[in-house]
Design a protein around this motif. Sequence first.
Motif, PDB file in Angstrom:
ATOM      1  N   PRO A 258       0.754  -1.255  -0.015  1.00 40.61           N
ATOM      2  CA  PRO A 258      -0.308   0.559  -0.012  1.00 40.61           C
ATOM      3  C   PRO A 258       0.840   1.338  -0.306  1.00 40.61           C
ATOM      4  CG  PRO A 258      -1.016  -1.918   1.672  1.00 40.61           C
ATOM      5  CD  PRO A 258       0.465  -2.405   1.036  1.00 40.61           C
ATOM      6  N   SER A 259       2.197   0.956   0.718  1.00 43.52           N
ATOM      7  CA  SER A 259       2.647   2.295   0.744  1.00 43.52           C
ATOM      8  C   SER A 259       3.249   2.978  -0.391  1.00 43.52           C
ATOM      9  CB  SER A 259       4.066   2.142   2.226  1.00 43.52           C
ATOM     10  OG  SER A 259       3.849   1.635   2.396  1.00 43.52           O
ATOM     11  N   VAL A 260       4.142   1.356  -0.878  1.00 43.52           N
ATOM     12  CA  VAL A 260       4.346   1.741  -2.326  1.00 43.52           C
ATOM     13  C   VAL A 260       3.305   2.306  -3.837  1.00 43.52           C
ATOM     14  CG1 VAL A 260       5.813   0.715  -5.175  1.00 43.52           C
ATOM     15  CG2 VAL A 260       6.233   0.812  -2.578  1.00 43.52           C
ATOM     16  N   PHE A 261       2.118   2.211  -3.303  1.00 43.08           N
ATOM     17  CA  PHE A 261       1.019   2.179  -4.533  1.00 43.08           C
ATOM     18  C   PHE A 261       0.898   3.498  -3.402  1.00 43.08           C
ATOM     19  CE2 PHE A 261      -0.316  -1.617  -6.447  1.00 43.08           C
ATOM     20  CZ  PHE A 261      -0.925  -1.071  -7.859  1.00 43.08           C
ATOM     21  N   ILE A 262       0.785   4.307  -2.694  1.00 42.94           N
ATOM     22  CA  ILE A 262       0.527   5.704  -2.339  1.00 42.94           C
ATOM     23  C   ILE A 262       1.851   6.679  -2.870  1.00 42.94           C
ATOM     24  CG2 ILE A 262      -0.124   7.849  -1.084  1.00 42.94           C
ATOM     25  CD1 ILE A 262      -1.428   4.818   0.646  1.00 42.94           C
ATOM     26  N   LEU A 263       2.552   6.287  -2.347  1.00 47.04           N
ATOM     27  CA  LEU A 263       3.902   6.924  -2.731  1.00 47.04           C
ATOM     28  C   LEU A 263       4.673   7.035  -3.988  1.00 47.04           C
ATOM     29  CD1 LEU A 263       5.945   6.067   0.670  1.00 47.04           C
ATOM     30  CD2 LEU A 263       4.956   8.556  -0.021  1.00 47.04           C
ATOM     31  N   TRP A 264       4.672   5.509  -4.790  1.00 46.50           N
ATOM     32  CA  TRP A 264       5.418   5.812  -6.099  1.00 46.50           C
ATOM     33  C   TRP A 264       4.200   6.863  -7.439  1.00 46.50           C
ATOM     34  CZ3 TRP A 264       8.685   3.599  -3.853  1.00 46.50           C
ATOM     35  CH2 TRP A 264      10.193   3.429  -4.763  1.00 46.50           C
ATOM     36  N   PRO A 265       3.304   6.659  -7.201  1.00 43.56           N
ATOM     37  CA  PRO A 265       3.025   7.956  -8.279  1.00 43.56           C
ATOM     38  C   PRO A 265       3.163   8.963  -8.035  1.00 43.56           C
ATOM     39  CG  PRO A 265       1.045   6.383  -7.410  1.00 43.56           C
ATOM     40  CD  PRO A 265       2.184   5.866  -6.898  1.00 43.56           C
ATOM     41  N   MET A 266       3.163   9.745  -6.748  1.00 41.81           N
ATOM     42  CA  MET A 266       3.318  10.902  -6.266  1.00 41.81           C
ATOM     43  C   MET A 266       4.378  11.588  -6.480  1.00 41.81           C
ATOM     44  SD  MET A 266       0.796  10.915  -2.806  1.00 41.81           S
ATOM     45  CE  MET A 266       1.785  11.329  -1.810  1.00 41.81           C
ATOM     46  N   MET A 267       5.406  10.869  -6.381  1.00 41.99           N
ATOM     47  CA  MET A 267       6.992  10.246  -6.147  1.00 41.99           C
ATOM     48  C   MET A 267       7.045  10.991  -8.299  1.00 41.99           C
ATOM     49  SD  MET A 267       9.766   8.300  -5.559  1.00 41.99           S
ATOM     50  CE  MET A 267      10.148   7.409  -7.634  1.00 41.99           C
ATOM     51  N   LEU A 268       6.413   9.915  -8.843  1.00 44.20           N
ATOM     52  CA  LEU A 268       6.465   9.754 -10.379  1.00 44.20           C
ATOM     53  C   LEU A 268       5.620  11.302 -10.983  1.00 44.20           C
ATOM     54  CD1 LEU A 268       6.174   6.778 -10.973  1.00 44.20           C
ATOM     55  CD2 LEU A 268       8.579   7.540 -11.268  1.00 44.20           C
ATOM     56  N   LEU A 269       4.660  11.123 -10.435  1.00 40.96           N
ATOM     57  CA  LEU A 269       4.085  12.622 -10.295  1.00 40.96           C
ATOM     58  C   LEU A 269       5.183  14.032 -10.883  1.00 40.96           C
ATOM     59  CD1 LEU A 269       1.352  12.838 -11.910  1.00 40.96           C
ATOM     60  CD2 LEU A 269       0.084  13.710 -10.311  1.00 40.96           C
ATOM     61  N   GLY A 270       5.580  13.909  -9.318  1.00 40.65           N
ATOM     62  CA  GLY A 270       6.527  15.347  -8.956  1.00 40.65           C
ATOM     63  C   GLY A 270       7.125  15.109 -10.209  1.00 40.65           C
ATOM     64  N   LEU A 271       7.811  13.906  -9.968  1.00 38.89           N
ATOM     65  CA  LEU A 271       8.934  13.846 -11.371  1.00 38.89           C
ATOM     66  C   LEU A 271       8.894  14.966 -12.773  1.00 38.89           C
ATOM     67  CD1 LEU A 271      10.994  10.748 -10.153  1.00 38.89           C
ATOM     68  CD2 LEU A 271      12.156  13.055 -11.012  1.00 38.89           C
TER      69      LEU A 271
ATOM     70  N   ILE B  92      12.357   1.958 -19.424  1.00 39.82           N
ATOM     71  CA  ILE B  92      12.439   3.109 -20.398  1.00 39.82           C
ATOM     72  C   ILE B  92      11.419   3.900 -20.705  1.00 39.82           C
ATOM     73  CG2 ILE B  92      12.380   3.256 -23.182  1.00 39.82           C
ATOM     74  CD1 ILE B  92      14.765   2.296 -22.149  1.00 39.82           C
ATOM     75  N   THR B  93       9.941   3.874 -20.290  1.00 40.71           N
ATOM     76  CA  THR B  93       9.234   4.565 -19.936  1.00 40.71           C
ATOM     77  C   THR B  93       9.245   5.285 -19.038  1.00 40.71           C
ATOM     78  OG1 THR B  93       7.903   3.415 -18.803  1.00 40.71           O
ATOM     79  CG2 THR B  93       7.403   3.307 -20.882  1.00 40.71           C
ATOM     80  N   PHE B  94      10.647   5.088 -18.071  1.00 42.13           N
ATOM     81  CA  PHE B  94      10.307   6.330 -16.607  1.00 42.13           C
ATOM     82  C   PHE B  94      11.053   7.086 -17.675  1.00 42.13           C
ATOM     83  CE2 PHE B  94      13.443   6.861 -13.077  1.00 42.13           C
ATOM     84  CZ  PHE B  94      12.542   7.519 -12.358  1.00 42.13           C
ATOM     85  N   MET B  95      12.574   7.379 -17.949  1.00 37.88           N
ATOM     86  CA  MET B  95      13.280   7.583 -18.594  1.00 37.88           C
ATOM     87  C   MET B  95      12.461   8.885 -19.379  1.00 37.88           C
ATOM     88  SD  MET B  95      17.131   5.663 -18.534  1.00 37.88           S
ATOM     89  CE  MET B  95      16.856   4.477 -19.719  1.00 37.88           C
ATOM     90  N   VAL B  96      11.887   7.710 -20.185  1.00 36.98           N
ATOM     91  CA  VAL B  96      11.102   8.877 -21.196  1.00 36.98           C
ATOM     92  C   VAL B  96       9.991  10.194 -21.119  1.00 36.98           C
ATOM     93  CG1 VAL B  96      10.442   8.818 -23.935  1.00 36.98           C
ATOM     94  CG2 VAL B  96      12.002   7.580 -23.439  1.00 36.98           C
ATOM     95  N   TYR B  97       9.491   8.720 -20.604  1.00 35.66           N
ATOM     96  CA  TYR B  97       8.571   9.921 -19.926  1.00 35.66           C
ATOM     97  C   TYR B  97       8.102  10.892 -18.940  1.00 35.66           C
ATOM     98  CZ  TYR B  97       5.550   7.734 -24.443  1.00 35.66           C
ATOM     99  OH  TYR B  97       5.580   7.543 -25.428  1.00 35.66           O
ATOM    100  N   ILE B  98       9.036  10.372 -17.914  1.00 30.91           N
ATOM    101  CA  ILE B  98       8.768  10.677 -16.683  1.00 30.91           C
ATOM    102  C   ILE B  98       9.858  11.732 -16.421  1.00 30.91           C
ATOM    103  CG2 ILE B  98       9.007  10.587 -13.848  1.00 30.91           C
ATOM    104  CD1 ILE B  98       6.192   9.058 -15.479  1.00 30.91           C
ATOM    105  N   LEU B  99      10.950  11.069 -16.815  1.00 30.74           N
ATOM    106  CA  LEU B  99      12.756  12.152 -16.680  1.00 30.74           C
ATOM    107  C   LEU B  99      12.499  12.324 -17.861  1.00 30.74           C
ATOM    108  CD1 LEU B  99      15.072   9.366 -15.231  1.00 30.74           C
ATOM    109  CD2 LEU B  99      13.613  11.568 -14.097  1.00 30.74           C
ATOM    110  N   ASN B 100      11.728  12.528 -19.153  1.00 28.76           N
ATOM    111  CA  ASN B 100      11.615  13.660 -20.014  1.00 28.76           C
ATOM    112  C   ASN B 100      13.527  13.374 -20.995  1.00 28.76           C
ATOM    113  OD1 ASN B 100      11.339  15.003 -22.083  1.00 28.76           O
ATOM    114  ND2 ASN B 100      10.839  16.625 -20.901  1.00 28.76           N
ATOM    115  N   ILE B 101      13.818  12.081 -20.854  1.00 25.53           N
ATOM    116  CA  ILE B 101      15.160  11.999 -21.677  1.00 25.53           C
ATOM    117  C   ILE B 101      15.191  11.859 -23.128  1.00 25.53           C
ATOM    118  CG2 ILE B 101      17.576  11.516 -21.799  1.00 25.53           C
ATOM    119  CD1 ILE B 101      17.362   9.965 -18.590  1.00 25.53           C
TER     120      ILE B 101
END
Lengths: 287, 408
Positions: A258-271, B92-101
């Motif tokens: 559950p923590s990964v499911f909440i934290l990951w999307p937020m972190m990825l969206l932030g990135l 790869i999707t992480f690098m391209v879509y999230i990190l915008n490489i």
Amino acid sequence: MSVNRRNFIKALGITGGALLGTKSLNAKSVLRDIEMKSILIDTTRCEGCQSCEFACAEANGLPEPIDEPIAGFIRPLQTEQFTVVNCYDTSKGEMYVKKQCFHCNQPACDAACLTKAMNKTDEGPVVWREDKCMGCRYCMISCPFEIPKFEYNSPTPRIRKCSMCWERQQKGDEPACVTECPNDALMFGTRRELLKEAQRRIIESSDIYTDHIYGEQEAGGTGVLYLSSVPFDELGFNTSVQMASFPALTKGFLYSVPSVFILWPMMLLGLYKSTHHEESNDAGGMQ
Amino acid sequence: MNSAESIRVSTLKSKRSVGQFLLDELKPKGKFFTPFNIISVPIMVLGLAIIIIRFWKGLGSVTNLSQSVPWGLWIGFDVVTGVAFAGGAYVITFMVYILNIKHYQPIVRVTVLNGFLAYLFYAGALLLDLGRPWNVINPIIGNSFGTSSVLFLVAWHFMLYMFATLIEFSPAVAEWLGMKRVRKILNSLTIGAVIFGITLSTLHQSGLGALYLMAKGKIHPLWYTEFIPILFFVSSIFAGLSMVIFEGSITYRVFSHKVSADEHKKHDNLLFGLAKICAGTMFAYLFMKLLILVHDQHLALLTSGYGYWYIIEVVGFVLLPMILFVQSLKTRNVVIVKIASLLTLIGIILNRLNVTVIGFHWDAVVRYVPTWMEIVVTLAIIFIEIWVFRWIVHRMPVLDKVSSSNSR
């Protein structure tokens, strides 16, 4: 103030309690005021007569056993044999040990089952339910005693194992093996009573018994308890099995989900937002 | 120019009936009697025959699975190893879509397609292994949620991840069918699918390892550790990327005509970037392996037969390829990158099989060895996947038209 400190702490406690509540699934029988039923097997009293095997075959509609326990030869549990008596050469002569499902308090097979086909009943027996099982055999991978057997040569295979005569128990009867044992080597009752009885025998006849009840702690405690006059490794028991329950091994991983499911999307969206900042300004000018 | 071309294509397509279009597209393109076809067709036919026998007479009729070894090659290789190899898609999707490489943009589509097909076929192989596959709906429709099971999580994640990769790839399908508006809608879903997909991948790549946590005592102590999930996750990064490198080097050769000379040159450059990431994650992985080995006090086991086997896996197929990756960066040698990726892939196969099959009941008298039929079915599944991959690459904009398809 509508929320003072005391109310806040109270609310916190209730929320925490509710969250923890999910943890105590295994204790639901305690809440329902049912005590788990168990079997105590006293190997010092067993004479290898196989009455239990025959009773088991009859109760479960299985073929009668055709071979006998012989020292030095292990007869395995099979899809058509839910209990088996083996003979072991020990430091105190030949000893007989009945083997069947241990009906663990917190069974690995039950935790492993993704369809709840393998089910620890509130009353103690671990039963398999045909209509739910999808035949993945993860219960077999997980069981530390390798009890569940699979019908490999059937297009509609079943998982087969002892159910502690769950159907008989629902009618108020004892398991068939217990009823038919002529030497009182088997005893049926609540786990609490049987542990007391086992301790009583060890204390009163300390010259006969080793000071260990197999199943009291093993794999987090099992529903079948054993007494012996020799160390249990001489009787073919898995003595290296851990004392904690097996589902505890995957608890850490499952709790992190559950923590990964909440934290990951937020972190990825932030990135994502931080790396795509400039582009939103020059409106699609990327090429 | 490209967009004009696609409009022309789409108007051409709209004139024909849908049925005629599909019929045309199903026809094979190019020569039929190629060496690959001559080898793969008989194996696929044989594999399908074996699958029929398996459902008719039961698992025991075609596999060597037993009461003590309930999971064999089909789980250990097809599912556990196959999914690790498919890890490239989320990296790869992480690098391209999230990190915008944008550097890695040219390979996004082909990697996602590979990921999707790998899950479809290798995770699909799970159905062959189920004794009672008709009950597979039970954990899905909710009449029996075994939520305490790691397998429950893995099964759901496989299914959801398949949808995520399908959405990520779907703009290419829409382009192929000339549906511009649909493509726009599907494109807008990509970021959501990517974020969801990465989250799912993190959990089920590690979850595949967590499956074996309850097999404590059955797996050789050099491979059993409470950190299997983390090791599986970290190794899926370089496993997936090595597969991208390896597969890419074949794909770019076979479909050479689809790729411009400029793209070919870019692809070589891109491989060095992947090599760098592989080397970095492999270093982290090795460091964890070492910590676990020392912390579990298993150093003494290294001098046993299984110890040597462990050393071969870790030194020969993790440390060595890591050094080669680093070496390739210094010398800018693409060949070394490809060799290193191949060694890494072998190392992943060894590692996954050591946990799931070879190290499972390592002390048993009678060991599990897969039957030839299990191996044929495994090969058949791989070939079917390649056939579908080839069919799609020939028709949809996967490798070509990359620059136009990426402008969102």
